[in-house]
Design an enzyme around this catalytic site. Structure first.
Site, mmCIF file in Angstrom:
data_model
loop_
_atom_site.group_PDB
_atom_site.id
_atom_site.type_symbol
_atom_site.label_atom_id
_atom_site.label_comp_id
_atom_site.label_asym_id
_atom_site.label_seq_id
_atom_site.Cartn_x
_atom_site.Cartn_y
_atom_site.Cartn_z
ATOM 1 N N LYS A 117 0.839 -1.203 0.000
ATOM 2 C CA LYS A 117 0.000 0.000 0.000
ATOM 3 C C LYS A 117 0.876 1.256 0.000
ATOM 4 O O LYS A 117 0.500 2.270 -0.572
ATOM 5 C CB LYS A 117 -0.913 0.002 1.221
ATOM 6 C CG LYS A 117 -2.047 -1.028 1.145
ATOM 7 C CD LYS A 117 -2.961 -0.892 2.359
ATOM 8 C CE LYS A 117 -3.720 -2.153 2.667
ATOM 9 N NZ LYS A 117 -4.875 -2.403 1.836
ATOM 10 N N GLU A 201 -3.593 6.871 8.271
ATOM 11 C CA GLU A 201 -4.528 7.653 7.455
ATOM 12 C C GLU A 201 -5.531 8.299 8.379
ATOM 13 O O GLU A 201 -5.897 7.715 9.406
ATOM 14 C CB GLU A 201 -5.314 6.725 6.502
ATOM 15 C CG GLU A 201 -4.574 6.390 5.250
ATOM 16 C CD GLU A 201 -5.366 5.443 4.344
ATOM 17 O OE1 GLU A 201 -6.517 5.089 4.667
ATOM 18 O OE2 GLU A 201 -4.802 5.062 3.319
ATOM 19 N N HIS A 236 -15.193 -4.888 6.955
ATOM 20 C CA HIS A 236 -14.426 -4.253 5.883
ATOM 21 C C HIS A 236 -14.401 -5.085 4.611
ATOM 22 O O HIS A 236 -13.518 -4.916 3.765
ATOM 23 C CB HIS A 236 -12.982 -3.949 6.313
ATOM 24 C CG HIS A 236 -12.897 -2.946 7.418
ATOM 25 N ND1 HIS A 236 -13.404 -1.669 7.321
ATOM 26 C CD2 HIS A 236 -12.395 -3.039 8.660
ATOM 27 C CE1 HIS A 236 -13.196 -1.031 8.443
ATOM 28 N NE2 HIS A 236 -12.590 -1.831 9.280
ATOM 29 N N ARG A 293 -5.700 -7.371 -10.360
ATOM 30 C CA ARG A 293 -6.316 -8.642 -10.777
ATOM 31 C C ARG A 293 -7.768 -8.385 -11.123
ATOM 32 O O ARG A 293 -8.265 -7.286 -10.966
ATOM 33 C CB ARG A 293 -6.241 -9.618 -9.605
ATOM 34 C CG ARG A 293 -6.887 -8.994 -8.362
ATOM 35 C CD ARG A 293 -7.071 -9.953 -7.229
ATOM 36 N NE ARG A 293 -7.327 -9.279 -5.977
ATOM 37 C CZ ARG A 293 -8.508 -8.852 -5.565
ATOM 38 N NH1 ARG A 293 -9.567 -9.011 -6.327
ATOM 39 N NH2 ARG A 293 -8.649 -8.250 -4.399
HETATM 40 P P1 ADP Z 1 -7.838 -4.072 2.452
HETATM 41 O O1 ADP Z 1 -6.720 -4.135 1.461
HETATM 42 O O2 ADP Z 1 -7.521 -4.803 3.722
HETATM 43 O O3 ADP Z 1 -9.170 -4.451 1.871
HETATM 44 P P2 ADP Z 1 -8.399 -1.211 2.166
HETATM 45 O O4 ADP Z 1 -7.374 -0.170 2.308
HETATM 46 O O5 ADP Z 1 -8.860 -1.536 0.776
HETATM 47 O O6 ADP Z 1 -7.921 -2.540 2.918
HETATM 48 O O7 ADP Z 1 -9.658 -0.813 3.040
HETATM 49 C C1 ADP Z 1 -10.741 -1.714 3.231
HETATM 50 C C2 ADP Z 1 -11.947 -0.965 3.757
HETATM 51 O O8 ADP Z 1 -11.629 -0.298 5.003
HETATM 52 C C3 ADP Z 1 -12.454 0.151 2.867
HETATM 53 O O9 ADP Z 1 -13.353 -0.334 1.896
HETATM 54 C C4 ADP Z 1 -13.146 1.049 3.860
HETATM 55 O O10 ADP Z 1 -14.402 0.493 4.200
HETATM 56 C C5 ADP Z 1 -12.266 0.961 5.090
HETATM 57 N N1 ADP Z 1 -11.252 2.036 5.114
HETATM 58 C C6 ADP Z 1 -10.029 2.005 4.560
HETATM 59 N N2 ADP Z 1 -9.366 3.164 4.763
HETATM 60 C C7 ADP Z 1 -10.182 3.975 5.466
HETATM 61 C C8 ADP Z 1 -10.074 5.321 5.996
HETATM 62 N N3 ADP Z 1 -8.983 6.060 5.844
HETATM 63 N N4 ADP Z 1 -11.134 5.819 6.670
HETATM 64 C C9 ADP Z 1 -12.247 5.073 6.852
HETATM 65 N N5 ADP Z 1 -12.407 3.817 6.398
HETATM 66 C C10 ADP Z 1 -11.400 3.251 5.712
#
Ligand code: ADP
Length: 497
Positions: A117, A201, A236, A293
């Site tokens: 990331k 974040e 999530h 992917r």
């Molecule tokens: P992963 O790779 O584990 O799926 P992501 O970064 O894609 O992680 O985040 C998964 C989910 O977590 C997002 O769809 C959202 O619901 C929540 N999320 C991620 N970052 C944030 C943030 N900065 N603030 C609020 N919710 C977040």
């Protein structure tokens, strides 16, 4: 180079989905399967099938070297990895390439850049793509990190660079919790991913998860195929997705599309990929990560664009140029996907194990079911709980919602609890209908008791009218009464059975 034979390094619905397109293109298919999947539909559908090992995925579907050996023995030219398993494993993609086999996906170099990331964010930043405020590099200096956290304001989120599947994320509500949560995040990241790098974040309090599908070829052409709204999640993880989003304006859609293409360019991307954004209540959007992917929810994009994403992935892997440019693509209609997982929405979405005693798929106009299991088969406990996807397509959003409710009511499943009753609940909820929902939907609006409440006919009529009005048109009486009629029949059936 023309591909003649593809091995699908996956199982379940996605293995079948890829094989179907391969067959349409006149390409032979090879399935691999674990001992738990001997009777699985993907094994029967393939032209050839090889048992790769015992049920646990680290003894079967994750055995990259063995998969490459099988390809060499059977004269396979290309591997499609599906999603999960080896699909984002750059080391595997590199070995495949070194073995002279085509990996149907991006280059290992693009996968590496987007795999972490942190490196993905740095690539996005170089392209001036907005990032969530925070510390967008691996934290080495805690004091400085704490200062940034105070500046962006609590709550904040600590995330693992190597995180995925919702793992490795921790919310920190105030500075007093910072050190403790930081320790936990780092040890969780090391335990789950073998990499303790974490970053910070700002926690977006009303976040929508909206992602852009992109497609690139090996000649430098990259297009986007619009967005998918994926905010209905538990733990999530997505449960309901739709395309297009009910709230994006054409200007924001175009801006997000351009940013997604820029991210893809930053890593020299080809093949199908998804750039994920988090969108706040003002519709400001921030880059989250890129998935290198095919995604679970790709069918909604296929339905609104008419593009077969697997076919394009294969053509790109063969070296062809994309057959369309950005200006040739447009959104037509609306599509929704409900994930059918063996989980009990009445019990915290805990996985439910069992055998599908009854399994009858819905059919009819605008209904697509992508699944990987047959009636009478057990759902293996070794893999993901999702065993099917129900996708509906309509001329507009309320038609797609009406079809989803009708199709869920037709779907007959006994033997395991599934997420379908929850998805039906979503389809009738005012927050979903109005488009005013975010990733907090389950926490804010869902209680298991509500699955057993019969919304009265008036509420359903109101919901249909509201959905139609928000789409900028009037609901016709026939649509409203049709929605009441289908809804009514279901409760009658439930009471009987
Ligand atoms: P992963 O790779 O584990 O799926 P992501 O970064 O894609 O992680 O985040 C998964 C989910 O977590 C997002 O769809 C959202 O619901 C929540 N999320 C991620 N970052 C944030 C943030 N900065 N603030 C609020 N919710 C977040």
């Amino acid at each position: 180079m023309k591909i003649h034979k593809i091995l699908i390094a996956n199982r379940g619905e996605i293995a079948l989905r890829v094989m179907r397109t391969a067959r349409e293109m006149g390409i032979a298919t090879v399935a691999i399967y674990s001992e738990a999947d001997r009777q699985a539909p993907h094994v029967k559908y393939a032209d050839e099938a090889v048992c790769i090992g015992p049920p646990p995925s680290n003894q079967s579907y994750l055995l990259g070297d063995k998969i490459i050996d099988i390809c060499q023995q059977l004269g396979v030219d290309a591997i499609h990895p599906g999603y999960g398993f080896l699909s984002e494993n750059a080391a595997f993609a590199r070995k495949v390439r070194e073995a002279g086999i085509i990996f149907i996906g991006p280059s290992p170099e693009s996968m590496e850049m987007m795999g972490g990331k942190i490196s993905a964010k740095q690539a996005a930043r170089r392209m001036n793509v907005p990032l969530v405020p925070g510390v967008n590099e691996a934290i080495t200096d805690r004091v400085a990190a704490k200062q940034v956290a105070a500046e962006v304001g609590y709550p904040i989120l600590i995330k693992a660079s190597a995180g995925g599947g919702g793992k490795g994320m921790r919310v920190v509500n105030d500075e007093a919790e910072f050190d403790e949560q930081m320790d936990r995040a780092v040890s969780e990241a090391i335990a789950s991913f073998g990499d303790g790098s974490v970053f910070i974040e700002k926690y977006i309090t009303s976040p929508k998860h909206i992602e852009i599908q992109i497609l690139g070829d090996q000649h430098g052409n990259i297009v986007h195929l619009f967005e998918r709204e994926c905010s209905i999640q538990r733990r999530h993880q997505k449960l309901v997705e739709e395309a297009p989003s009910a709230v994006l304006t054409p200007e924001i859609r175009a801006a997000m599309g351009q940013c997604a293409v820029a991210v893809a360019k930053a890593c020299g991307y080809y093949g199908a990929g998804t750039v994920e954004f988090i969108v706040d209540e003002n519709l400001d959007f921030y880059f989250l990560e890129m998935n290198t992917r095919l995604q679970v929810e790709h069918p909604v994009t296929e339905l609104i664009t008419g593009v077969d994403l697997v076919k394009e992935m294969i053509r790109v892997a063969e070296g062809h140029e994309l057959p369309f440019g950005q200006e040739d693509l447009e959104i037509k209609g609306h599509a929704i996907e409900s994930r059918v997982c063996a989980e009990d929405p009445r019990n915290n979405f805990l996985p439910d194990v069992g055998t599908l005693h009854t399994y009858v798929r819905p059919q009819g106009n605008g209904v697509r079911v992508d699944d990987g299991i047959e009636e009478g088969q057990p759902i293996p406990i070794y893999y993901d709980a999702m065993f099917a996807k129900l996708i509906t397509y309509g001329a507009d959003r309320s038609e797609a919602i009406g079809k989803m409710i009708r199709a869920i009511d037709e779907y007959q499943i006994t033997g395991v609890q599934t997420t379908l009753p929850f998805c039906r609940f979503v389809m009738q909820h005012e927050a979903f209908l109005s488009g005013k929902f975010d990733t907090r939907f389950v926490g804010l609006h869902f209680k298991p008791e509500l699955l057993d409440v019969q919304p009265d006919a008036i509420e359903i009529q109101l919901a249909a009218v509201l959905a139609a009005t928000l789409q900028g048109r009037k609901a016709t009486l026939t649509q409203v009464s049709a929605s009441v009629a289908t809804t009514g029949s279901r409760w009658k059936r439930n009471r009987l059975g």
